[in-house]
Scaffold this motif. Structure first.
Motif, short mmCIF file in Angstrom:
data_model
loop_
_atom_site.label_atom_id
_atom_site.label_comp_id
_atom_site.label_asym_id
_atom_site.label_seq_id
_atom_site.Cartn_x
_atom_site.Cartn_y
_atom_site.Cartn_z
N ASN A 58 0.83 -1.20 0.00
CA ASN A 58 0.00 0.00 0.00
C ASN A 58 0.87 1.26 0.00
O ASN A 58 0.58 2.23 -0.71
N ASN B 261 2.15 2.30 -3.39
CA ASN B 261 1.22 2.93 -4.32
C ASN B 261 0.02 3.48 -3.55
O ASN B 261 -1.07 2.90 -3.59
N GLU C 240 -1.94 5.82 -4.16
CA GLU C 240 -3.09 6.21 -4.98
C GLU C 240 -4.12 5.09 -5.07
O GLU C 240 -5.29 5.33 -5.34
N LYS C 241 -3.69 3.87 -4.85
CA LYS C 241 -4.61 2.74 -4.95
C LYS C 241 -5.02 2.22 -3.57
O LYS C 241 -5.58 1.13 -3.45
N MET D 212 -8.64 1.00 -3.17
CA MET D 212 -8.89 -0.27 -3.86
C MET D 212 -8.23 -1.42 -3.09
O MET D 212 -8.84 -2.46 -2.87
#
Length: 192
Positions: free
Chosen positions: A76, A79, A81-82, A85
């Protein structure tokens, strides 16, 4: 009673074939999951199916990493930004390739194919139990080397994919497969 058992044993291969075929047809890429836990026995069975993949010379080039909260948090961070998700995915299993053969040699490519088959077996086995999954590679937005480092993969291993899995928010049988552009008729070449 004995004749019923004998009859059932005769049908077992046909029943198994039907279940396996059905699982292949209901397997879908799933990104939305519920909070319902996947039984450990289902995951073990899926891993047992994974190691039954076709495997030239029985080199068993696959390695499986069941990712816990710390490993997922590390991914996590790679990234953010994800993050939303990633947070919605209850289970992560990384598949790597550990081959003793030279990169891209014939036997290395066979090992790569074997691990890919093991991923398919894993996902199909899960689908047979109503569990959704998704094979993630580039869509993670994290370089393969960074994923391997975050999960503590061994030296010389190559990332084949990270499999997300869990109880799907919508039943697998309710999810339509995306239409294939070519379909079987567009790719089947009959050679006399």
């Amino acid at each position: 009673m004995r004749s019923i058992v004998s009859f059932a044993l005769l049908l077992l291969p046909q029943v198994y074939a039907l279940v396996a075929t059905n699982a292949a047809f209901v397997r879908r890429s799933v990104v939305k999951y519920t909070d319902q836990a996947v039984p450990a026995s289902v995951v073990k069975d899926a891993l047992d199916a994974a190691v039954l993949a076709p495997n030239h010379f029985l080199s068993e080039p696959w390695r499986f990493y069941s990712l816990g909260p710390k490993a997922i948090a590390s991914l996590n961070e790679l990234n953010p930004e994800k993050a939303a998700m990633f947070k919605g995915v209850p289970n992560w299993m990384a598949f790597t390739l550990k081959s003793e053969h030279d990169l891209h040699s014939k036997l290395w490519l066979e090992d790569h194919a074997a691990v890919s088959c093991s991923v398919q077996n894993f996902m199909t086995s899960l689908a047979g139990e109503g569990i959704g999954s998704k094979w993630m590679t580039g869509a993670l937005g994290i370089s393969p080397d960074d994923v391997l480092s975050a999960i503590g993969a061994g030296e010389g291993e190559h990332l084949i994919g990270v499999i997300w899995y869990g109880m799907p928010a919508k039943g697998l049988e309710e999810t339509k497969a995306p239409p294939r552009k070519l379909g079987v008729t567009g790719v089947l070449i009959e050679v006399p």
